[in-house]
Design a protein around this motif. Structure first.
Motif: not given
Lengths: 338, 499
Positions: A117-136
């Motif tokens: 789960c940590a890996v999944c969540s951290m991917i979420n985080s990077l998608l948002v903070s690095k790639l600037r995707m909309i979190p939702m």
């Protein structure tokens, strides 16, 4: 002149404590209709049901405060539940899925699911903070991907039969209870209290917590102030992922019959609880106390209406209306009056 | 000068909880007149205009337009009666084009459908009238700030406005753009419009307006024809302080070179090109130049927010490559950013949290956890030493005035004990009194042997506070001179060097 100010002050105070008032009124109404509701037994039940949701809502709230949104909560719960239940089947269970795996200490499957789960969540985080995707959107994609992956695994392994026959030590850990001066205390309530204390500590007494509020409140200002938004977000999501894993672990042990559908939609409950408790979806605002009260309010509606014998569909109606009401009040609080 | 007034506002009063924002204020505008409205921030200029425009509702007083008493219920009402307002923060739909923005809310229709060709034609005609060269189909977000402002003015004119309020229209314009704006104002004047011009820039007010009304602390001070006014008099009216006292004396002693920048060029557009300079301890270096001279970009490069292509930075005799802001702060830099609201304050958090966010490392106990008492001490230090006016450290920073917010942010930087303090337009949007305090703070910082580098678009400020002034032009250094050898004219010439 003074009188007018007093009225204004009182109004503001009322606005600030709306959800407490709503909770109180709701309880009073239920008690008025059915005085027997007022018993320690009932409150223990409510707490017991609220406990896993509190754990989830705490993680969701952290993500909301940093300005994110996590739609993959439920599926991460499911993922963790499957991992934990598959690894923790009783050794004497006749159709054990992995007969060669010995009886593991509870902590091992928990840590493994935390890692996933940590890996999944951290991917979420990077998608948002690095790639600037909309979190939702990022987490919606993650939600589907997790569901797909775990369904493939689940289907191959079990052919669609729910996973059951869990080890006694596991179910006892999740379903157990003890008595204090005659009052029943389920273990799970204790876990929720511990989680709330831990989260309170993180939010208020660590640099991470302070940085989280700053990053959610104004990421540019945080950057200029020497706070790394990427790192802060990564840590917040990581902790949330571990929390999901723990919640999934508890849920699996509580329900004791797990399919790939488990956890579906949990994120909406968690977010609703946060929002009712005054966590801002724009980030930067929220308190632990608010989250707890928000989740409890939803649970009181659930339990109370069922207790009164009201049709289950009315429960959803009531929950929806209360949520809209709470959010409307909350926005009124923050809008600048002209 | 005995023509009838176009607009008369008499004895306007307006109270907010706990404050009397307007106390019997008057404002009278003749047709074809540019009427400047001046006063420190918080003097009540914007409140007065919002009462006129129907955003606020006055408590008492009367507003007479063309001899008739009016009381607008909403901005839309005001627009329909020929009163329009150009807000300081332009309120435009960024992703739509010029024509859409001008006709928003009253699109011309044909058989129930929006008549796009007519919209385009009308827009073009309007633009031609004003001599503005812009394609009506351009997206607003693709235009420069000054062009966007022109669009707003044209929009105001398209409502057949008799009164146009301009709230600090030149605050983000270059000198050249300001001239263009003034041409357009002259044109509006000729059409008999009355223009209410709000500005902090005294020179401009003296140049453009016919009449000046000064407000102070929500009260009416005076109205005078511009011929009888000068800068000293105006400042005196506004703050009761003389012009010669606008800047505190910079008596800091300079020491050794602590920062040396050689041939710095950045990687992405807009680029900083081949910039070299050095700064000494105890020195205040001002960076001047036009808007768009890439001064902010230079600061971003120093602070690790912009990728550096070539060139070297030597900091305290060591090579230094700032990778990101965290890294830059670790080395002893701190930045007070340009847009206080967008990138400075964290609005929902308290003064205490805002003050401490850069230096949480100094707020921990021996276990590495946050110590609330340390945070309180640090916040109190910021409040005391910066003279921040706040009800309590727990007040949300958004409740403070701009000047006080800025002081908290400077305090935030100082808590990190920087060797070099970078400040980007540190006094923008701050009233005269608070500006003075901020200059004093900058000098105090320099006196402690630290260096201050600040960007400013106000030349008097550069000349009054800095030891030396670096003028940038189009991404390059146009020159570095001691402030004592420069004047406004020289700076202006230098800033046009590479255009």
């Amino acid at each position: 002149m003074n009188k007018e100010f007093n009225i204004r002050d009182i109004k503001q105070k009322l606005l600030n404590s709306t959800i407490y008032i709503v909770l109180l009124v709701l309880l009073l109404v239920i008690i008025a209709i059915e005085p027997k509701f007022l018993s320690i037994r009932n409150f223990t039940f409510i707490l017991q049901q609220a406990a896993p949701r509190i754990v989830l809502a705490l993680a969701s709230a952290s993500i909301c405060i940093i300005g994110g949104r996590d739609m993959s909560t439920g599926r991460q719960i499911g993922l963790s539940a499957i991992i934990c239940s598959v690894l923790l089947q009783a050794s004497d269970y006749s159709i054990k899925l992995y007969p060669n795996i010995p009886c593991l200490p509870l902590i091992l499957p928990l840590l493994l699911s935390m890692a996933f789960c940590a890996v999944c969540s951290m991917i979420n985080s990077l998608l948002v903070s690095k790639l600037r995707m909309i979190p939702m959107i990022a987490s919606l994609g993650m939600q589907m991907a997790i569901y797909g992956a775990m369904s493939v695994y689940y289907d191959r392994l079990t052919g669609g039969t729910p996973i059951s026959g869990l080890d006694k030590s596991y179910t006892r850990f999740c379903q157990g209870e003890f008595y204090v001066v005659g009052i029943r205390v389920p273990y799970i309530v204790i876990y929720a209290v511990l989680a709330a204390l831990l989260y309170w500590f993180i939010w208020n007494r660590t640099k991470l917590g302070r940085n989280m509020f700053a990053c959610g409140g104004n990421p540019e200002a945080a950057t200029v102030s020497g706070v790394s938004v990427v790192k802060t977000s990564l840590m917040v999501y990581l902790i949330a992922g571990c929390t999901y894993a723990f919640a999934g672990f508890l849920e699996a042990g509580r329900i004791a019959s797990i399919t790939n559908e488990m956890g579906n939609g949990y994120e909406l409950d968690a977010i609703a609880g946060c929002v009712i408790g005054g966590v801002s979806l724009r980030g930067g605002i929220g308190t632990i106390r608010g989250v707890l009260v928000g989740v409890m309010l939803l649970q009181v509606i659930n339990y109370g209406l069922v207790y009164l014998g009201v049709n289950i569909y009315y429960t959803n109606l009531a929950r929806g209306l209360i949520m809209l009401f709470a959010v409307a009040i909350d926005i009124q609080k923050n809008i600048k009056k002209k | 000068m005995d023509t009838k007034y176009l607009l008369e506002m008499k004895d306007i009063c307006k109270s907010f909880p706990g404050v009397k924002a307007l106390d019997h204020v008057h404002l009278k505008v003749r047709p074809g007149e540019v009427h400047a409205l001046m006063g420190e921030n918080g003097a009540g200029k914007s409140t007065l205009m919002k009462c006129l425009f129907g955003i606020y509702h006055k408590d008492a007083g009367e507003i007479i337009l063309n001899g008739k008493e009016i009381n607008f219920k909403s901005p839309y009402d005001a627009l329909n009666h020929g009163v329009s307002m150009i807000h300081q923060e332009l309120e435009q739909v960024q992703m739509r084009n010029v024509a859409d923005n001008i006709w928003l809310g009253r699109y011309p229709t044909r058989f129930g459908q929006i008549d796009d060709p007519k919209m385009m034609r009308d827009t073009e005609a309007l633009m031609k009238d004003f001599g503005i060269d812009v394609n009506p189909a351009t997206k607003i977000s693709d235009l420069s700030v000054s062009m966007r402002q022109m669009v707003e003015i044209v929009k105001a004119a398209s409502w057949n406005s008799q009164i146009i309020v301009m709230d600090e229209p030149t605050s983000s314009l270059t000198e050249k753009e300001t001239e263009k704006l003034f041409e357009i104002i002259a044109r509006l004047k000729k059409n008999g419009c009355g223009i209410i011009f709000i500005s902090h820039k005294i020179d401009e007010v003296l140049a453009i307006s016919d009449c000046v009304t000064v407000m102070r602390d929500g009260q009416y001070v005076c109205t005078e024809a511009v011929e009888s006014l000068d800068a000293d008099k105006l400042v005196h009216y506004m703050v009761n302080r003389d012009l010669s006292d606008r800047f505190p004396k910079n008596d800091a002693k300079t020491g050794d070179v602590i920062l040396k920048v050689e041939n710095l060029t950045t990687y992405y557009e807009p680029k900083v090109l081949d910039v070299s300079f050095e700064v000494r301890a105890g020195e205040i270096l001002g960076i001047g130049g036009l808007v768009g001279a890439r001064r902010t970009e230079l600061m971003e490069a120093l602070f690790g927010l912009r990728r550096i292509d070539t060139g070297t930075i030597t900091f305290k005799n060591e090579k230094f490559v700032p990778r990101n802001s965290v890294n830059a702060m670790k080395h002893g830099l701190a930045l007070v950013s340009e847009e206080r609201r967008a990138t400075g304050i964290i609005p929902m958090l308290s003064v205490e949290d805002n003050a401490n966010i850069s230096s949480l490392n100094r707020c921990t106990n021996r276990f590495g956890f946050i110590s609330p008492s340390r945070m309180r001490e640090n916040a109190q230090w910021v409040i005391d030493s910066m003279a921040v006016k706040t009800p309590s450290p727990q007040t949300p920073i958004s409740n403070l005035s701009g000047g006080n917010q800025q002081k908290v942010i400077i305090g935030r930087c100082l808590l990190t004990e920087p060797e070099i303090l970078l400040m980007d337009e540190p006094t923008r949007g701050i009233d005269v009194g608070a500006k003075y305090e901020i200059y004093q703070l900058m000098i105090d910082i320099a006196k402690e042997g630290k260096a201050v580098i600040f960007i400013s678009s106000e030349m008097p400020e550069l000349l009054g506070v800095a030891n030396r002034i670096l003028v940038m032009s189009n991404g390059r250094v146009a020159g570095i001179e001691p402030a004592s050898e420069l004047d406004q004219e020289k700076i202006f010439k230098m800033s046009a060097k590479y255009l």
